[in-house]
Design a protein around this motif. Structure first.
Motif, PDB file in Angstrom:
ATOM      1  N   GLU A 232      11.036 -18.973 -70.847  1.00 18.80           N
ATOM      2  CA  GLU A 232      10.506 -17.687 -71.273  1.00 18.80           C
ATOM      3  C   GLU A 232      11.293 -17.245 -72.495  1.00 18.80           C
ATOM      4  OE1 GLU A 232      10.464 -14.834 -68.176  1.00 18.80           O
ATOM      5  OE2 GLU A 232       9.246 -16.066 -66.813  1.00 18.80           O
ATOM      6  N   CYS A 242       5.593 -17.808 -72.517  1.00 18.55           N
ATOM      7  CA  CYS A 242       5.888 -18.529 -71.280  1.00 18.55           C
ATOM      8  C   CYS A 242       5.453 -19.981 -71.454  1.00 18.55           C
ATOM      9  CB  CYS A 242       5.155 -17.893 -70.102  1.00 18.55           C
ATOM     10  SG  CYS A 242       5.654 -16.191 -69.756  1.00 18.55           S
ATOM     11  N   ASP A 265      -0.345 -19.951 -68.244  1.00 19.13           N
ATOM     12  CA  ASP A 265      -1.400 -18.935 -68.223  1.00 19.13           C
ATOM     13  C   ASP A 265      -0.813 -17.544 -67.998  1.00 19.13           C
ATOM     14  OD1 ASP A 265      -3.322 -20.886 -68.610  1.00 19.13           O
ATOM     15  OD2 ASP A 265      -3.580 -21.218 -66.454  1.00 19.13           O
ATOM     16  N   GLU A 266       0.140 -17.208 -68.833  1.00 11.04           N
ATOM     17  CA  GLU A 266       0.798 -15.906 -68.726  1.00 11.04           C
ATOM     18  C   GLU A 266       1.065 -15.370 -70.120  1.00 11.04           C
ATOM     19  OE1 GLU A 266       4.279 -16.097 -66.092  1.00 11.04           O
ATOM     20  OE2 GLU A 266       3.511 -18.022 -65.376  1.00 11.04           O
ATOM     21  N   ALA A 267       1.057 -14.079 -70.248  1.00 11.11           N
ATOM     22  CA  ALA A 267       1.452 -13.383 -71.482  1.00 11.11           C
ATOM     23  C   ALA A 267       0.622 -13.798 -72.691  1.00 11.11           C
ATOM     24  CB  ALA A 267       2.946 -13.595 -71.751  1.00 11.11           C
ATOM     25  N   ASN A 268      -0.583 -14.327 -72.441  1.00 13.70           N
ATOM     26  CA  ASN A 268      -1.456 -14.742 -73.546  1.00 13.70           C
ATOM     27  C   ASN A 268      -0.736 -15.722 -74.479  1.00 13.70           C
ATOM     28  OD1 ASN A 268      -4.004 -14.629 -74.726  1.00 13.70           O
ATOM     29  ND2 ASN A 268      -3.433 -12.992 -76.144  1.00 13.70           N
ATOM     30  N   THR A 269       0.074 -16.604 -73.891  1.00  6.98           N
ATOM     31  CA  THR A 269       0.959 -17.480 -74.670  1.00  6.98           C
ATOM     32  C   THR A 269       0.193 -18.408 -75.602  1.00  6.98           C
ATOM     33  OG1 THR A 269       2.689 -17.403 -72.975  1.00  6.98           O
ATOM     34  CG2 THR A 269       2.749 -19.262 -74.511  1.00  6.98           C
TER      35      THR A 269
END
Length: 291
Positions: A232, A242, A265-269
């Protein structure tokens, strides 16, 4: 399948493998005169292989027949030399003979793979990817690794040393505490596999001299194989990223490791990485995150 069946199949494969490799080598390649006479079989005779390898003719015949005889690494290496086996073929011979294979080596013709490896890293764009040697020194990286991880041409980069000593990375890595133990445990696993390697010892000495935190974790003696690590990062332009870092190795280049970073699939990475690789993002990425 019973152990006897497995052993019988392995002996059959050993017979066929040695015969096929022997048939490829001409007397001229082995440094022998061909005598001008027509040979009944292509390649070298069993007796010629035995003489060139420095073993008894009967012993080599038994080996090629797949008999249950004692072998040594030195003898197998001599046979491999006469039969002009590649690194992969030599390891295969060891396995068929029921012995632990030697450590993988880089074949001379595979040492220069820069163009192919560069294409691989560029194809991973817009996601970060880089290649490091067995001592964690950076070898190649793509543009996303420069933007996100702070890798730069002309800057000495060691993924272990910089993990503990780069102040920018320490301040922006939100997963540093969780990953530090894993990083050290994986490095110890590599060191333990090559205890006399001066390259590992040099990196170890530098890490211990520059980071008390590394030394404390090293003394725990944790061991872990290389695999996947969740990272992160708090990037100054796009915020939280992420990533899942995966270490991959190529048997043809055992001295190198490919490190691929996949967006989670987190924080619009994924979208953030695509923007950072765009012309607008490149203009704004003047202060990349190290890591």
């Amino acid at each position: 399948m019973s152990e006897g069946t497995l052993k019988s199949g392995r002996r059959q494969e050993l017979r066929e493998f040695l015969r096929s490799r022997r048939a490829r080598v001409t007397p001229a390649q082995a440094g022998l005169p061909d005598g001008g006479a027509r040979r009944r079989t292509p390649g070298l005779r069993r007796e010629e292989v035995a003489v060139l390898a420095g073993v008894g003719a009967s012993w080599y015949q038994w080996l090629e027949q797949g008999r249950d005889i004692s072998v040594s690494p030195q003898v197998l290496d001599s046979v491999a030399r006469v039969l002009r086996l590649s690194n992969a073929e030599r390891r295969h011979l060891y396995l068929l003979a029921g012995m632990n294979p030697p450590a993988p080596e880089v074949a001379p013709e595979k040492r220069d793979m820069c163009d192919g490896l560069r294409r691989l890293l560029d194809a991973w764009m817009p996601y970060p990817a880089h290649i490091m040697d067995r001592y964690y020194n950076g070898v190649l990286h793509n543009d996303a690794a420069a933007t996100v991880l702070g890798m730069r041409p002309g800057k000495r980069w060691n993924c272990l040393i910089d993990f503990f000593t780069d102040p920018m990375f320490r301040s922006r890595s939100k997963s540093w505490d969780e990953n530090a133990r894993t990083v050290v445990a994986q490095f110890r696993a590599l060191c333990s596999a090559s205890p006399d390697d001066e390259g590992f010892q040099a990196v170890l000495a530098e890490a211990q001299a520059s980071s008390p935190e590394f030394t404390e974790l090293w003394e725990r003696r944790d061991i872990e194989d290389a695999g996947q690590i969740r990272k992160e990062l708090d990037h100054p332009l796009v915020g939280l990223l992420c990533l899942e870092s995966t270490v991959m190795q190529m048997p043809v280049r055992p001295d190198l490791s490919i490190v691929l970073h996949t967006p989670l699939d987190e924080a619009n990475t994924a979208a953030k990485l695509e923007w950072l690789a765009s012309p607008e993002g490149r203009r704004g990425a003047m202060y990349p995150v190290a890591g």
